[in-house]
Motif scaffolding. Structure first.
Motif, PDB file in Angstrom:
ATOM      1  N   GLU A 143       0.835  -1.194   0.000  1.00 19.91           N
ATOM      2  CA  GLU A 143       0.000   0.000   0.000  1.00 19.91           C
ATOM      3  C   GLU A 143       0.874   1.249   0.000  1.00 19.91           C
ATOM      4  OE1 GLU A 143      -3.745   0.212   1.786  1.00 19.91           O
ATOM      5  OE2 GLU A 143      -3.394  -1.564   2.998  1.00 19.91           O
ATOM      6  N   ASP A 144       0.334   2.338  -0.524  1.00 23.06           N
ATOM      7  CA  ASP A 144       1.037   3.620  -0.553  1.00 23.06           C
ATOM      8  C   ASP A 144       0.506   4.609   0.476  1.00 23.06           C
ATOM      9  OD1 ASP A 144       3.149   3.651  -2.280  1.00 23.06           O
ATOM     10  OD2 ASP A 144       2.022   4.318  -4.004  1.00 23.06           O
ATOM     11  N   LEU A 145      -0.443   4.203   1.274  1.00 24.65           N
ATOM     12  CA  LEU A 145      -1.031   5.122   2.239  1.00 24.65           C
ATOM     13  C   LEU A 145      -0.087   5.359   3.411  1.00 24.65           C
ATOM     14  CD1 LEU A 145      -4.607   3.558   2.379  1.00 24.65           C
ATOM     15  CD2 LEU A 145      -3.900   5.583   1.094  1.00 24.65           C
ATOM     16  N   ASP A 146      -0.371   6.399   4.191  1.00 30.69           N
ATOM     17  CA  ASP A 146       0.392   6.645   5.413  1.00 30.69           C
ATOM     18  C   ASP A 146      -0.030   5.678   6.515  1.00 30.69           C
ATOM     19  OD1 ASP A 146       1.796   8.719   4.253  1.00 30.69           O
ATOM     20  OD2 ASP A 146       0.284  10.204   4.798  1.00 30.69           O
ATOM     21  N   HIS A 147      -1.101   4.964   6.283  1.00 32.58           N
ATOM     22  CA  HIS A 147      -1.593   3.945   7.204  1.00 32.58           C
ATOM     23  C   HIS A 147      -2.125   2.799   6.349  1.00 32.58           C
ATOM     24  CE1 HIS A 147      -5.108   6.206   5.938  1.00 32.58           C
ATOM     25  NE2 HIS A 147      -5.816   5.124   6.201  1.00 32.58           N
ATOM     26  N   PHE A 148      -2.340   1.650   6.960  1.00 30.06           N
ATOM     27  CA  PHE A 148      -2.888   0.532   6.200  1.00 30.06           C
ATOM     28  C   PHE A 148      -4.407   0.669   6.128  1.00 30.06           C
ATOM     29  CE2 PHE A 148       1.039  -1.683   7.809  1.00 30.06           C
ATOM     30  CZ  PHE A 148       1.702  -1.596   6.601  1.00 30.06           C
ATOM     31  N   SER A 149      -4.946   0.393   4.948  1.00 32.51           N
ATOM     32  CA  SER A 149      -6.394   0.500   4.758  1.00 32.51           C
ATOM     33  C   SER A 149      -7.085  -0.730   5.341  1.00 32.51           C
ATOM     34  CB  SER A 149      -6.708   0.605   3.264  1.00 32.51           C
ATOM     35  OG  SER A 149      -6.488  -0.645   2.639  1.00 32.51           O
ATOM     36  N   PRO A 150      -8.375  -0.608   5.641  1.00 32.51           N
ATOM     37  CA  PRO A 150      -9.128  -1.780   6.105  1.00 32.51           C
ATOM     38  C   PRO A 150      -9.091  -2.924   5.096  1.00 32.51           C
ATOM     39  CG  PRO A 150     -10.377   0.212   6.505  1.00 32.51           C
ATOM     40  CD  PRO A 150      -9.178   0.609   5.693  1.00 32.51           C
ATOM     41  N   VAL A 151      -9.090  -2.603   3.810  1.00 37.17           N
ATOM     42  CA  VAL A 151      -9.057  -3.652   2.782  1.00 37.17           C
ATOM     43  C   VAL A 151      -7.753  -4.428   2.879  1.00 37.17           C
ATOM     44  CG1 VAL A 151      -9.106  -4.139   0.317  1.00 37.17           C
ATOM     45  CG2 VAL A 151     -10.589  -2.373   1.253  1.00 37.17           C
ATOM     46  N   GLY A 152      -6.628  -3.719   2.939  1.00 36.26           N
ATOM     47  CA  GLY A 152      -5.330  -4.385   3.046  1.00 36.26           C
ATOM     48  C   GLY A 152      -5.224  -5.235   4.293  1.00 36.26           C
ATOM     49  N   ILE A 153      -5.696  -4.700   5.418  1.00 36.31           N
ATOM     50  CA  ILE A 153      -5.648  -5.444   6.681  1.00 36.31           C
ATOM     51  C   ILE A 153      -6.530  -6.685   6.601  1.00 36.31           C
ATOM     52  CG2 ILE A 153      -6.257  -5.330   9.133  1.00 36.31           C
ATOM     53  CD1 ILE A 153      -5.475  -2.309   8.983  1.00 36.31           C
ATOM     54  N   ASP A 154      -7.732  -6.528   6.049  1.00 37.35           N
ATOM     55  CA  ASP A 154      -8.637  -7.679   5.923  1.00 37.35           C
ATOM     56  C   ASP A 154      -8.069  -8.741   4.994  1.00 37.35           C
ATOM     57  OD1 ASP A 154     -10.395  -6.558   7.677  1.00 37.35           O
ATOM     58  OD2 ASP A 154     -11.866  -5.935   6.193  1.00 37.35           O
ATOM     59  N   TRP A 155      -7.454  -8.326   3.885  1.00 36.93           N
ATOM     60  CA  TRP A 155      -6.850  -9.302   2.978  1.00 36.93           C
ATOM     61  C   TRP A 155      -5.728 -10.056   3.682  1.00 36.93           C
ATOM     62  CZ3 TRP A 155      -6.341  -7.240  -2.714  1.00 36.93           C
ATOM     63  CH2 TRP A 155      -7.610  -7.004  -3.230  1.00 36.93           C
ATOM     64  N   LEU A 156      -4.901  -9.328   4.429  1.00 35.41           N
ATOM     65  CA  LEU A 156      -3.819  -9.976   5.172  1.00 35.41           C
ATOM     66  C   LEU A 156      -4.378 -11.013   6.134  1.00 35.41           C
ATOM     67  CD1 LEU A 156      -0.831 -10.187   6.073  1.00 35.41           C
ATOM     68  CD2 LEU A 156      -1.351  -8.398   7.750  1.00 35.41           C
ATOM     69  N   LYS A 157      -5.395 -10.636   6.893  1.00 35.28           N
ATOM     70  CA  LYS A 157      -6.008 -11.572   7.839  1.00 35.28           C
ATOM     71  C   LYS A 157      -6.606 -12.775   7.116  1.00 35.28           C
ATOM     72  CE  LYS A 157      -7.205  -8.122  11.296  1.00 35.28           C
ATOM     73  NZ  LYS A 157      -8.316  -7.388  11.899  1.00 35.28           N
ATOM     74  N   GLY A 158      -7.278 -12.508   6.010  1.00 36.85           N
ATOM     75  CA  GLY A 158      -7.906 -13.602   5.259  1.00 36.85           C
ATOM     76  C   GLY A 158      -6.887 -14.586   4.706  1.00 36.85           C
ATOM     77  N   PHE A 159      -5.839 -14.083   4.080  1.00 35.21           N
ATOM     78  CA  PHE A 159      -4.796 -14.974   3.541  1.00 35.21           C
ATOM     79  C   PHE A 159      -4.104 -15.746   4.661  1.00 35.21           C
ATOM     80  CE2 PHE A 159      -4.605 -12.036  -0.279  1.00 35.21           C
ATOM     81  CZ  PHE A 159      -5.066 -12.980  -1.179  1.00 35.21           C
ATOM     82  N   THR A 160      -3.839 -15.066   5.778  1.00 34.92           N
ATOM     83  CA  THR A 160      -3.172 -15.718   6.905  1.00 34.92           C
ATOM     84  C   THR A 160      -4.056 -16.812   7.488  1.00 34.92           C
ATOM     85  OG1 THR A 160      -1.973 -13.671   7.388  1.00 34.92           O
ATOM     86  CG2 THR A 160      -2.047 -15.318   9.128  1.00 34.92           C
ATOM     87  N   LYS A 161      -5.347 -16.510   7.667  1.00 34.03           N
ATOM     88  CA  LYS A 161      -6.281 -17.523   8.187  1.00 34.03           C
ATOM     89  C   LYS A 161      -6.370 -18.729   7.255  1.00 34.03           C
ATOM     90  CE  LYS A 161      -9.587 -14.908  10.924  1.00 34.03           C
ATOM     91  NZ  LYS A 161     -10.982 -14.433  10.980  1.00 34.03           N
TER      92      LYS A 161
END
Length: 160
Positions: free
Chosen positions: A10-28
């Motif tokens: 991501e290029d944001l100054d913070h992580f977006s909810p979409v990026g965080i959710d994708w990370l959680k989903g792939f990890t799960k």
């Protein structure tokens, strides 16, 4: 763990909810996934799947290097407008995606240029967000709780 290495950038100054959710989903799901920011050094990162949620214009050199080092890395990249500005990157992107509602025009535009395109609706992790209980007497046709602005999408819950 499954052997697939997934990098979400991501290029944001913070992580977006979409990026965080994708990370959680792939990890799960058992994948080896990481979420990296705009300041991350990507040259030494090896990935089977590289998801670029960032501005393609600012980090195309990273993607070129990743593809040169490992041509089998599958690169998924978000759509930026105007679409015509994306054509120089066709050699480096395996599939384009949009986080909004389905746009038949996008599908037609990319397919007419032999590019893959998918529409991925934004979502939020139901385990992270509590369910709002609103009495029927207080419901309107549509209510929206959360934010949507220049600083990112923010966490939200929609109740129809």
């Amino acid at each position: 763990m499954k052997p697939t290495r997934i990098v979400i950038r991501e290029d944001l100054d913070h992580f977006s909810p979409v990026g965080i959710d994708w990370l959680k989903g792939f990890t799960k799901a058992g994948y080896n996934a990481i979420l990296v920011s705009k300041d991350s050094e990507l040259v030494n990162i090896e990935a089977d799947l590289f998801i670029n949620m960032s501005n393609i214009h600012t980090n195309v050199e990273y993607i070129r290097q990743i593809k040169a080092k490992n041509p089998t890395t599958y690169v998924l990249c978000t759509v930026l407008k105007p679409l015509e500005k994306l054509e120089p990157y066709f050699d480096y992107i395996d599939c384009w995606f949009d986080l909004g509602a389905y746009h038949p025009y996008y599908q037609e535009w990319f397919e007419s240029r032999d590019q893959k395109f998918i529409s991925v609706l934004e979502a939020s992790d139901p385990e992270e967000l509590y369910d709002l209980k609103i009495p029927n007497s207080q419901k309107t046709d549509f209510s929206f709780v959360g934010q949507f602005g220049n600083t990112g999408h923010g966490y939200r819950h929609e109740d129809l």
